[in-house]
Design an enzyme around this catalytic site. Structure first.
Site, PDB file in Angstrom:
ATOM      1  N   HIS A 243      -5.332  -1.172  -2.698  1.00 29.63           N
ATOM      2  CA  HIS A 243      -3.962  -1.154  -3.214  1.00 29.63           C
ATOM      3  C   HIS A 243      -3.838  -0.305  -4.463  1.00 29.63           C
ATOM      4  CE1 HIS A 243      -3.520  -4.402  -0.290  1.00 29.63           C
ATOM      5  NE2 HIS A 243      -2.300  -3.924  -0.204  1.00 29.63           N
ATOM      6  N   GLU A 490      -1.196  -6.676  11.574  1.00 27.41           N
ATOM      7  CA  GLU A 490      -2.293  -6.107  10.783  1.00 27.41           C
ATOM      8  C   GLU A 490      -3.601  -6.858  10.991  1.00 27.41           C
ATOM      9  OE1 GLU A 490      -0.969  -5.960   6.718  1.00 27.41           O
ATOM     10  OE2 GLU A 490      -0.204  -7.994   6.747  1.00 27.41           O
ATOM     11  N   ASP A 514      -4.504  -2.720   6.899  1.00 28.48           N
ATOM     12  CA  ASP A 514      -5.266  -3.934   7.174  1.00 28.48           C
ATOM     13  C   ASP A 514      -5.755  -3.991   8.611  1.00 28.48           C
ATOM     14  OD1 ASP A 514      -5.572  -5.458   4.803  1.00 28.48           O
ATOM     15  OD2 ASP A 514      -3.409  -5.772   4.782  1.00 28.48           O
ATOM     16  N   CYS A 561       4.063   0.902   8.899  1.00 23.09           N
ATOM     17  CA  CYS A 561       4.293   1.002   7.456  1.00 23.09           C
ATOM     18  C   CYS A 561       2.987   1.146   6.677  1.00 23.09           C
ATOM     19  CB  CYS A 561       5.093  -0.195   6.952  1.00 23.09           C
ATOM     20  SG  CYS A 561       4.222  -1.756   7.131  1.00 23.09           S
TER      21      CYS A 561
END
Ligand code: PEP
Ligand code: MG
Length: 634
Positions: A243, A490, A514, A561
């Site tokens: 992240h 995910e 993920d 996304c």
């Protein structure tokens, strides 16, 4: 520590060299992994993972991981004296606290503790700390906290070099002393990223650009850098899709992670180049190299200006399919960037970032309602997909110690109490968030997205929680709309049981970051296995293709996304799979649009199976790209 000293130490058989460049580059002496000798004297190259594109050139600001959250800003020339006085006041405060503490030391612990406090007092008053810190403020115009942490890094290196073990161990004392002064500065005011800029703060126009070098930066700390002066960053650790890397991409500043020893090789104030395309950091570049990179910087700017012209062009493939290009955001203040980029809505609002940097106090329903409403109103009728909090793994909260314990010390955080699992375990917090999202729906077009769905049991609990939130709003007489509810795909389990899940959800959004992590069992934040984190793995591609095809067949909206949506290397393949909705960082929208405008998606759809079933999908795909998809039988 001078570089000469470092070389000498390596020659003496100390820790392995990290690429010190000396005149001779002795044959047979190998640099540490990830580092190689450069041809240019004293210029050093460090290799890491490219995570955010472009070139940054600037002076290194070296920050210890524990201090990355210290404010970094320049002080106006007229405020320099006041800043020096603030530093002195903080130091005097700590001196008087420590002196008082010395007076209170119990008799039985006396000698050792008093000696320790004396060391701290001595360090505090030593010129190498106080006078040199003052110079960072006076000469460089750094704010006091930044000046202190810069000087700490300089002295800490000297401590590391000391032969005497006792003296070397005093580094910890120095760090404690600096921590105390930084805390005291906070009490005196002037250090907060979230507050309005302190009086006398200014941006870096006219100063040397700065790049941040740290061992590690947490995603929450990255957010603070949005308002800081850094034009690029380098970390020793981190994976391509951690992240931290994702936030760097969203800020559109060049970044390299996983550069292993970078924070040890670079010294405070070195000039460095960050090549965010190649994942290379060049320390003390020669004038020729510098000029070459400055040229590349100008090229990147020109390309950006060219792409900007596509902002208002609709994204339609050559064969006439309209494609929805949405944006991923972290904070309400990102809403303007979505519109500026020409995105047609928000495909992923990572709401967990509202929950970070909160000094232990989480946002309640009202505050969240305001935050979501702000985005929804700014988007003026365009869709806003709000994801419920995805806390856990590398995104941690900073609240009370019990909570920290539950989240931080799980054995395997990526497999632990993360995302929807965490939300369901915090019903009160979850209820507040759901009510806030539902209330914001009356201001525009809201979609509610849930991360890491894997089990039907969770789905039932989730739907119950939503119904409960609605009932509470009705009881209060507050308005809401029945928003579409979506699941992130995910976890492989979710992809495999899609038809069942889709009985309960209105849409799905594929979180490829993920999905890759969980399909391949690769921690996305761990650079040690980052070479195995492979979006081209046939298992990953098959799961994505299958999810898109199934959702389309069942007439449910499907979006991607994860980072693959904003990576032009995958655009043709995703369009060929039937994807018509992509969500990415606002800064990526134009380049993906440029790509889409040139794609014949029906030609590519014929080759999806060939690519996904191949032993080396990337190779097959590149050959198709070179030959043109319509010219290859498949
Ligand atoms: C993903 O996993 O692809 C995703 C978009 O969510 P995040 O990166 O926030 O985990
Ligand atoms: Mg995810």
């Amino acid at each position: 520590m001078t570089r000469a000293l470092a070389i000498a130490r390596c020659a003496q058989g100390g820790r392995p060299p990290c690429c010190y460049i000396d005149r001779s580059n002795p044959p047979g002496r190998q640099p540490a992994p990830g580092v190689r000798f450069a041809e240019v004297f004293v210029s050093i190259q460090v290799f890491g993972l490219p995570v955010s594109r472009g070139v940054a050139i600037g002076r290194a600001v070296l920050v210890a991981s524990s201090r990355v959250d210290v404010a970094h800003y320049y002080v106006e020339a007229g405020m320099i004296d006041a800043e020096v006085r603030r530093l002195r006041a903080a130091r005097d405060l700590v001196v008087s606290e420590l002196t008082a503490l010395k007076g209170d030391v119990p008799e039985d612990a006396h000698d050792e503790l008093v000696a320790l406090l004396d060391v701290h007092l001595m360090l505090l008053q030593d010129d190498s700390l106080s006078e040199a810190t003052r110079q960072w403020i006076v000469e460089r115009h750094y704010n006091a906290e930044w000046a202190l942490s810069s000087q700490l890094e300089v002295i800490a290196r000297q401590f590391d070099e000391m032969e005497d073990e006792y003296l070397r161990d005093r580094k910890a004392d120095l760090e404690q002393v600096v921590e105390r002064v930084i805390t005291a500065l906070g009490r005196l005011g002037g250090d907060s990223f979230d507050d309005p800029p302190p009086q006398g703060q200014r941006d870096f126009a006219g100063e040397d650009p700065l790049v941040l070098v740290a061992n590690d930066i947490a995603p929450a700390d990255m957010l603070k850098f949005r308002r800081s002066v850094f034009t690029g960053f380098v970390t020793d650790v981190g994976g391509r899709n951690s992240h931290t890397a994702i936030v760097a991409r969203s800020m559109d500043i060049p970044a390299v992670v996983g550069a292993r020893e970078a924070s040890r090789i670079v010294t405070q104030d070195d000039w460095i180049i960050i090549d965010g395309d190649a994942g290379v950091v060049i320390v003390n570049p020669s004038p020729i190299v510098l000029e070459e990179y400055r040229f590349r910087q100008r090229q990147v700017e020109l390309e950006r200006a060219r792409l900007d012209r596509l902002r208002h062009t609709p994204a339609v493939t050559l064969d006439g399919h309209a494609v929805e290009l949405l944006a991923n955001i972290e904070l309400p203040s990102d809403a303007q960037a979505v519109l500026d980029a020409g995105a047609v809505g928000v495909g992923l609002f990572r709401s967990e970032f509202l929950f970070m940097n909160r000094a232990g106090r989480l946002p309640g329903e009202e505050e969240q309602y305001e935050a979501y409403s702000k985005v929804v109103r700014s988007l003026a009728g365009l869709p806003v997909t709000i994801r419920t909090v995805d806390i856990g793994a590398d995104k941690q909260l900073d609240r009370n110690p019990q909570q920290m314990e539950r989240n931080d010390y799980s054995l395997n955080p990526a497999l632990g109490l993360r995302a929807i699992r965490w939300s369901l375990s915090e019903p009160e917090m979850f209820g507040e968030q759901l009510r806030a999202i539902l209330r914001a729906s009356v201001h525009g077009q809201v979609r509610l997205l849930v991360p890491m769905v894997a089990q039907l049991r969770e789905v039932r609990l989730l739907l119950d929680a939503i119904e409960r939130a609605k009932a509470q709003l009705r009881a209060r007489g507050q308005d809401y709309l029945d928003v579409p509810i979506g699941a992130m795909i995910e976890v492989p389990a979710a992809a495999l049981m899609l038809p069942t899940l889709l009985k309960h959800f209105d849409f799905v959004s594929i979180g490829t970051n993920d999905l890759i992590q969980y399909t391949l069992a690769i921690d996305r934040a761990d650079e040690a296995v980052s070479h195995l984190y492979d979006p081209w793995h046939p298992a990953v591609l098959q799961l994505i293709a299958q999810t898109i095809a199934k959702a389309n067949e069942l007439g449910k909206d499907v979006c991607v996304c994860g980072e693959m949506a904003g990576d032009a290397a995958f655009t043709e393949l995703l369009l060929g799979m039937g994807l018509r909705s992509f969500s990415m960082h606002p800064t990526q929208v134009s380049s993906i649009k440029k790509r889409i405008l040139r794609v014949d998606s029906s030609a590519w759809s014929k080759h999806v199976d060939l690519v996904c079933q191949a032993e080396d999908p990337q190779d097959v795909y590149s050959r198709l790209q070179t030959a043109g998809p319509s010219r290859i039988g498949g």
